[in-house]
Scaffold this motif. Structure first.
Motif, PDB file in Angstrom:
ATOM      1  N   UNK A  45     -14.525 -18.246  -7.281  1.00  0.00           N
ATOM      2  CA  UNK A  45     -15.254 -17.154  -7.919  1.00  0.00           C
ATOM      3  C   UNK A  45     -15.181 -15.932  -7.026  1.00  0.00           C
ATOM      4  N   UNK A  46     -15.141 -14.738  -7.629  1.00  0.00           N
ATOM      5  CA  UNK A  46     -15.116 -13.499  -6.868  1.00  0.00           C
ATOM      6  C   UNK A  46     -16.342 -13.397  -5.960  1.00  0.00           C
ATOM      7  N   UNK A  47     -17.454 -13.976  -6.378  1.00  0.00           N
ATOM      8  CA  UNK A  47     -18.613 -14.156  -5.513  1.00  0.00           C
ATOM      9  C   UNK A  47     -18.417 -15.521  -4.855  1.00  0.00           C
ATOM     10  N   UNK A  48     -17.810 -15.524  -3.675  1.00  0.00           N
ATOM     11  CA  UNK A  48     -17.275 -16.756  -3.087  1.00  0.00           C
ATOM     12  C   UNK A  48     -18.239 -17.937  -3.099  1.00  0.00           C
ATOM     13  N   UNK A  49     -19.525 -17.657  -2.895  1.00  0.00           N
ATOM     14  CA  UNK A  49     -20.505 -18.729  -2.833  1.00  0.00           C
ATOM     15  C   UNK A  49     -20.654 -19.498  -4.139  1.00  0.00           C
ATOM     16  N   UNK A  50     -20.160 -18.929  -5.214  1.00  0.00           N
ATOM     17  CA  UNK A  50     -20.252 -19.596  -6.519  1.00  0.00           C
ATOM     18  C   UNK A  50     -19.117 -20.575  -6.750  1.00  0.00           C
ATOM     19  N   UNK A  51     -18.197 -20.643  -5.808  1.00  0.00           N
ATOM     20  CA  UNK A  51     -17.063 -21.570  -5.913  1.00  0.00           C
ATOM     21  C   UNK A  51     -17.543 -23.018  -5.890  1.00  0.00           C
ATOM     22  N   UNK A  52     -16.855 -23.869  -6.649  1.00  0.00           N
ATOM     23  CA  UNK A  52     -17.166 -25.305  -6.606  1.00  0.00           C
ATOM     24  C   UNK A  52     -15.891 -26.088  -6.297  1.00  0.00           C
TER      25      UNK A  52
END
Ligand SMILES: [Zn+2]
Length: 150
Positions: A45-52
């Motif tokens: 995700x562009x908001x890295x913390x939303x990556x899974x």
């Protein structure tokens, strides 16, 4: 279930990775107690913390479809563009190890990290997450049986 079929499923899932930022494509395939395989891939995700991660994607998808009994997971990951193999073994991150711990028996659940169907290593979850904290550490769980039924 032989490991090759599980690794092939993980390789197939890796083809669907959404990883435009890291370029590190991961696929995971979890083997359920009823013999079915549920796959996951890493979704950035562009908001890295939303990556899974692929492993959590697979576990969450399986749980969402009513499965909570797991015996093994195969993981393939790497930056290479090949679809049938990777250059390195991709081990699950700490968060994914903990998520697996929630549903798996650490002593018997197998974590299979593979470069290809013919090149893999396997570990028990206990080996990768020793002295872990799990559902049995919370007495509240025993009083909350209605949430445990599938
Ligand atoms: Zn992870």
């Amino acid at each position: 279930m032989d490991h090759k079929a599980l690794i092939e499923a993980a390789l197939d899932a890796r083809r669907r990775s959404y990883s435009p930022y890291s370029g590190y494509r991961v696929g995971a395939a979890i083997l359920c107690g009823d013999g079915t395989i549920v796959t996951g891939t890493n979704i950035e995700n562009a908001s890295y913390g939303a990556t899974v991660c692929a492993e959590r994607c697979a576990v969450f998808s399986a749980v969402a479809s009513g499965k909570r009994d797991f015996s093994a997971i195969a993981i393939v990951g790497g930056s290479g563009s090949e679809n049938d193999r990777t250059d390195d073994y991709a081990f699950p991150c700490g968060i994914c190890r903990q998520v697996l711990r929630e549903f798996a028996d650490p002593a018997s659940f197998l974590v299979i990290v593979a470069k290809s169907p013919d090149d893999h290593r396997e570990y028990t979850l206990q080996q990768l997450l020793p002295e872990s904290f799990g559902p049995d550490n919370l007495s509240e769980k025993e009083n909350n049986d209605e949430n445990q039924a599938v």
